[in-house]
Design a protein around this motif. Structure first.
Motif: not given
Length: 361
Positions: A1-27
């Motif tokens: 269960m902890l491994r699954i939670a860690a994996t989900v958190l990691f992918w959420l973190l990855s998605l968040a970084i991809a989002t801010v990277l896109t938002a910072s570069l688009l302007p």
């Protein structure tokens, strides 16, 4: 269960970084599309979020070292993009000017306030104006009620101009100093008034003042009509020799491409370059803190201070800049407009007039 939670958190973190990277570069993309231009506003907020995400990455470095390294690189790129935009608007101690070194007859205090049409906390604003004692005070989003309520300020600032439109774009200018050649203009074919006038400074010199409040780019709209109004104001200042000040709620940040182009055209300087970010909007939000209200000037003035004042019930804070006029410093000759600047100004002007024609029909 902890491994699954860690994996989900990691992918959420990855998605968040991809989002801010896109938002910072688009302007940085050369487009007038409203969504991209709105992303110009929150570079500071993007930077703060990116830094927080970057600090979380070491939690996953043990199990996903390569992925974490790639994400860290992406976060650093995003952080660098935001820093590149904001770096000119950092406080610089060497640019600070001692207020007591400026003679009284060479000072000019300019205050602006977007009062918010529906706001009724007028006494707070009146108290602020009386406490600050500006030489020029520009109130925006003024309707008939605000026009009557602000009238007592005329006792100390008897000169001025008013244009009540029945919309969110009425404005009133109060002045402690004599005005002449005052004109209310509708720039770039839009229904938003601007006030252009000549101010007699205390040392007898004339200075041009231009008050402006363009419409913001709205959902589904191009930013070109707003930009056209800014360019039209810049052309006015470009055509006036001598000291000049442009002030208002620009519905744009100082680092936006359109605002920087107006500075080149008019030869204007932003006091935030040296005095800091100093947000003026949104007084009702904890995160949307952007420097929309701007008081720029031509070289020959020096900013002694700029201050965000206490909230008055509006979504904008009152904003005041205190200037010193050096009569021995004149604005440099206007820089010839480059082909790119000329094309952008013409494109924006055509878009604004087309929009105004559609609205009239």
């Amino acid at each position: 269960m902890l491994r699954i939670a860690a994996t989900v958190l990691f992918w959420l973190l990855s998605l968040a970084i991809a989002t801010v990277l896109t938002a910072s570069l688009l302007p940085f993309v050369d487009t007038r599309w409203w969504l991209v231009r709105l992303l110009d506003f929150p570079h500071l907020q993007f930077g703060i979020v990116t830094l927080a995400l970057l600090l979380l990455l070491p939690c996953f470095s043990r199990h996903r070292p390569r992925a974490v390294l790639a994400l860290a690189a992406a976060a650093v790129v995003a952080l660098g993009a935001d820093a590149l935009v904001l770096w000119p608007y950092r406080p610089s101690a060497h640019l600070a000017t001692a207020s007591d070194a400026c003679p009284a007859d060479r000072r000019l205090a300019v205050m602006i306030s977007n009062v918010l049409l529906t706001n009724r906390q007028s006494q707070t604003l009146l108290d602020e104006v009386r406490a600050e004692r500006p030489d020029l005070f520009l109130a925006m989003e003024v309707d008939d009620w605000w026009d009557r309520t602000l009238q007592p300020l005329s006792a100390d600032m008897p000169y001025g101009a008013t244009k009540v439109t029945g919309s969110y774009y009425g404005m009133r200018l109060f002045s402690r100093l004599p005005l002449s050649d005052t004109d209310v203009r509708f720039l770039a074919g839009r229904d938003t008034p601007s006030i252009v006038t000549t101010v007699k400074l205390r040392d007898g010199e004339d200075a041009t003042f231009l008050g402006i409040h363009p419409r913001p780019p709205l959902v589904g709209q191009s930013a070109l009509p707003r930009d056209a109004e800014l360019y039209a104001a810049a052309q006015i200042l470009r055509g006036h020799e001598g000291p000049a000040v442009m002030a208002g709620d620009l519905n744009a940040t100082p680092w936006e491409d359109a605002v920087q182009r107006t500075r080149r055209i008019a030869g204007r300087v932003s006091p935030r370059q040296g005095h800091g970010y100093v947000y003026s909007f949104d007084a009702k939000s904890w995160w949307a803190k952007w420097p929309f209200d701007q008081i720029d000037y031509k070289p020959g003035f020096t900013a002694l201070s700029l201050d965000r004042l206490a909230p008055i019930g509006s979504d904008h804070y009152p904003y005041v800049v205190r200037l010193c006029r050096d009569p021995f410093v004149t604005a440099p000759a206007a820089v010839p407009e480059g082909e790119d600047d000329r094309e952008r100004v013409d494109e924006a002007d055509r878009a604004a007039r087309a929009a105004a024609g559609s609205a009239a029909r």
